[in-house]
Design a protein around this motif. Sequence first.
Motif, PDB file in Angstrom:
ATOM      1  N   GLY A   1       0.771  -1.233   0.000  1.00 46.36           N
ATOM      2  CA  GLY A   1       0.000   0.000   0.000  1.00 46.36           C
ATOM      3  C   GLY A   1       0.798   1.278   0.000  1.00 46.36           C
ATOM      4  N   ALA A   2       2.079   1.235  -0.348  1.00 42.77           N
ATOM      5  CA  ALA A   2       2.852   2.473  -0.443  1.00 42.77           C
ATOM      6  C   ALA A   2       2.250   3.368  -1.522  1.00 42.77           C
ATOM      7  N   LEU A   3       2.267   4.665  -1.286  1.00 42.84           N
ATOM      8  CA  LEU A   3       1.588   5.614  -2.160  1.00 42.84           C
ATOM      9  C   LEU A   3       2.479   6.068  -3.300  1.00 42.84           C
ATOM     10  N   ALA A   4       1.847   6.400  -4.421  1.00 43.94           N
ATOM     11  CA  ALA A   4       2.579   6.949  -5.562  1.00 43.94           C
ATOM     12  C   ALA A   4       2.707   8.468  -5.460  1.00 43.94           C
ATOM     13  N   TYR A   5       1.802   9.105  -4.705  1.00 41.45           N
ATOM     14  CA  TYR A   5       1.836  10.564  -4.552  1.00 41.45           C
ATOM     15  C   TYR A   5       1.755  10.890  -3.066  1.00 41.45           C
ATOM     16  N   VAL A   6       2.841  11.420  -2.518  1.00 47.13           N
ATOM     17  CA  VAL A   6       2.892  11.808  -1.104  1.00 47.13           C
ATOM     18  C   VAL A   6       3.350  13.259  -1.040  1.00 47.13           C
ATOM     19  N   PRO A   7       2.475  14.183  -0.630  1.00 43.63           N
ATOM     20  CA  PRO A   7       2.833  15.606  -0.630  1.00 43.63           C
ATOM     21  C   PRO A   7       3.511  16.077   0.654  1.00 43.63           C
ATOM     22  N   PHE A   8       4.112  15.169   1.414  1.00 41.18           N
ATOM     23  CA  PHE A   8       4.783  15.551   2.656  1.00 41.18           C
ATOM     24  C   PHE A   8       5.964  14.624   2.878  1.00 41.18           C
ATOM     25  N   VAL A   9       6.909  15.091   3.689  1.00 38.64           N
ATOM     26  CA  VAL A   9       8.094  14.298   4.020  1.00 38.64           C
ATOM     27  C   VAL A   9       7.808  13.512   5.290  1.00 38.64           C
ATOM     28  N   ALA A  10       8.041  12.206   5.247  1.00 42.20           N
ATOM     29  CA  ALA A  10       7.807  11.357   6.417  1.00 42.20           C
ATOM     30  C   ALA A  10       8.765  11.730   7.543  1.00 42.20           C
ATOM     31  N   THR A  11       8.222  11.824   8.760  1.00 40.53           N
ATOM     32  CA  THR A  11       9.031  12.193   9.928  1.00 40.53           C
ATOM     33  C   THR A  11       9.096  11.082  10.972  1.00 40.53           C
ATOM     34  N   GLY A  12       8.435   9.963  10.722  1.00 36.40           N
ATOM     35  CA  GLY A  12       8.452   8.864  11.676  1.00 36.40           C
ATOM     36  C   GLY A  12       8.171   7.547  10.998  1.00 36.40           C
ATOM     37  N   PRO A  13       8.489   6.428  11.637  1.00 33.65           N
ATOM     38  CA  PRO A  13       8.344   5.116  11.004  1.00 33.65           C
ATOM     39  C   PRO A  13       6.907   4.655  10.807  1.00 33.65           C
ATOM     40  N   MET A  14       5.936   5.345  11.409  1.00 35.76           N
ATOM     41  CA  MET A  14       4.548   4.934  11.268  1.00 35.76           C
ATOM     42  C   MET A  14       3.796   5.760  10.233  1.00 35.76           C
ATOM     43  N   GLU A  15       4.493   6.611   9.505  1.00 37.62           N
ATOM     44  CA  GLU A  15       3.835   7.456   8.511  1.00 37.62           C
ATOM     45  C   GLU A  15       3.820   6.796   7.145  1.00 37.62           C
ATOM     46  N   GLU A  16       2.891   7.263   6.293  1.00 36.35           N
ATOM     47  CA  GLU A  16       2.831   6.784   4.917  1.00 36.35           C
ATOM     48  C   GLU A  16       4.036   7.314   4.139  1.00 36.35           C
ATOM     49  N   PHE A  17       4.336   6.680   3.020  1.00 37.36           N
ATOM     50  CA  PHE A  17       5.589   6.994   2.343  1.00 37.36           C
ATOM     51  C   PHE A  17       5.508   6.647   0.876  1.00 37.36           C
ATOM     52  N   THR A  18       6.504   7.076   0.146  1.00 39.19           N
ATOM     53  CA  THR A  18       6.794   6.609  -1.198  1.00 39.19           C
ATOM     54  C   THR A  18       8.296   6.476  -1.326  1.00 39.19           C
ATOM     55  N   VAL A  19       8.745   5.806  -2.375  1.00 42.41           N
ATOM     56  CA  VAL A  19      10.176   5.619  -2.614  1.00 42.41           C
ATOM     57  C   VAL A  19      10.474   5.923  -4.081  1.00 42.41           C
ATOM     58  N   LEU A  20      11.742   6.008  -4.408  1.00 44.25           N
ATOM     59  CA  LEU A  20      12.140   6.371  -5.765  1.00 44.25           C
ATOM     60  C   LEU A  20      11.590   5.418  -6.836  1.00 44.25           C
ATOM     61  N   PRO A  21      11.664   4.094  -6.669  1.00 41.87           N
ATOM     62  CA  PRO A  21      11.115   3.218  -7.717  1.00 41.87           C
ATOM     63  C   PRO A  21       9.623   3.448  -7.961  1.00 41.87           C
ATOM     64  N   ILE A  22       8.853   3.696  -6.905  1.00 40.01           N
ATOM     65  CA  ILE A  22       7.421   3.940  -7.081  1.00 40.01           C
ATOM     66  C   ILE A  22       7.188   5.289  -7.749  1.00 40.01           C
ATOM     67  N   GLN A  23       7.983   6.299  -7.378  1.00 35.26           N
ATOM     68  CA  GLN A  23       7.864   7.610  -8.015  1.00 35.26           C
ATOM     69  C   GLN A  23       8.184   7.520  -9.505  1.00 35.26           C
ATOM     70  N   ILE A  24       9.203   6.742  -9.838  1.00 35.15           N
ATOM     71  CA  ILE A  24       9.547   6.541 -11.248  1.00 35.15           C
ATOM     72  C   ILE A  24       8.406   5.843 -11.983  1.00 35.15           C
ATOM     73  N   PHE A  25       7.842   4.814 -11.359  1.00 32.97           N
ATOM     74  CA  PHE A  25       6.712   4.107 -11.958  1.00 32.97           C
ATOM     75  C   PHE A  25       5.537   5.051 -12.188  1.00 32.97           C
ATOM     76  N   ASN A  26       5.280   5.932 -11.226  1.00 33.23           N
ATOM     77  CA  ASN A  26       4.182   6.895 -11.362  1.00 33.23           C
ATOM     78  C   ASN A  26       4.420   7.839 -12.534  1.00 33.23           C
ATOM     79  N   TRP A  27       5.642   8.313 -12.694  1.00 31.27           N
ATOM     80  CA  TRP A  27       5.924   9.277 -13.755  1.00 31.27           C
ATOM     81  C   TRP A  27       5.909   8.639 -15.141  1.00 31.27           C
ATOM     82  N   VAL A  28       6.470   7.440 -15.277  1.00 27.66           N
ATOM     83  CA  VAL A  28       6.512   6.820 -16.608  1.00 27.66           C
ATOM     84  C   VAL A  28       5.130   6.377 -17.075  1.00 27.66           C
ATOM     85  N   SER A  29       4.177   6.257 -16.154  1.00 26.03           N
ATOM     86  CA  SER A  29       2.816   5.869 -16.538  1.00 26.03           C
ATOM     87  C   SER A  29       1.986   7.058 -17.015  1.00 26.03           C
TER      88      SER A  29
END
Length: 285
Positions: free
Chosen positions: A216-244
């Motif tokens: 369930g990691a998100l493709a669009y996250v408009p904030f920087v995660a500040t703790g381990p329990m927050e939602e997140f995205t990573v570079l591979p998912i961001q790349i996947f979002n952009w190429v689509s």
Amino acid sequence: MTNSEYNRYKDKAFQVFGICCTFFGLVVLAIFLVDILIEGMGRINWEFITSLPSRRALRAGILTAWTGTLWILVLTAVIAIPLGVAAGVYLEEYARKGRLSNILEINISNLAGVPSIIYGLLGLEIFVRQMQLGASLLAGALTLSLLILPIIIVTTREAIKAVPRSIRDASFALGASKWQTIWRQVLPASVGGIMTGIILALSRAVGEAAPLIVIGALAYVPFVATGPMEEFTVLPIQIFNWVSRPQADFLINAAAAIIILLFITFLLNGVAVYLRYRQQRKVKW
């Protein structure tokens, strides 16, 4: 033609075939890298690295993606390294050799080749649903820890196995206990191989997208995660979002993000090669 001549010609044919396949693969990889560099290098700047994602390609950045990747990398290392190294030491130095240990060895080796999406399904059921961690950084790190644990265990065992028996015998002869021998002699002598395996495993975790998408990691996250329990995205998912996306500017953004992800991966692999080379020069049996 005799059997020996036939076997010799067959071996040469296989060698030539292997060289041709390797050369073809390198050419394709070089073409891919050159195309990525041509498209993406002009987009990489400080603003691109420090900007939040946006629906406008020229304003979109990778701040949330690379910080999420950093979070995942650190949390995965904290979880997987102690467990993997401890399991490798136990299986190699303490476990009794028998049918059970052979079954464990075979299963661990097989787990290293399981597709990553299977670990994503496992993480979705155990960490997201059963442990109710949600689509958090901690759930992602635990899932990737399961993914790389077999690699760390196998490389740890191989590194420890490469330490000569004479070092253990000398330590025992001087009155050291088994744990003192392992802690002060075996592990320092095998640290180069262990670190190499750890870094290569982490570099694989950095490039994974499928298991994180499954949990369930998100493709669009408009904030920087500040703790381990927050939602997140990573570079591979961001790349996947952009190429689509159909816009050409987003493809340029994806190329720039690929360059940064490749840089991180090559950096980790370079550190692994350096540690192995340094250990080989330092320790000569």
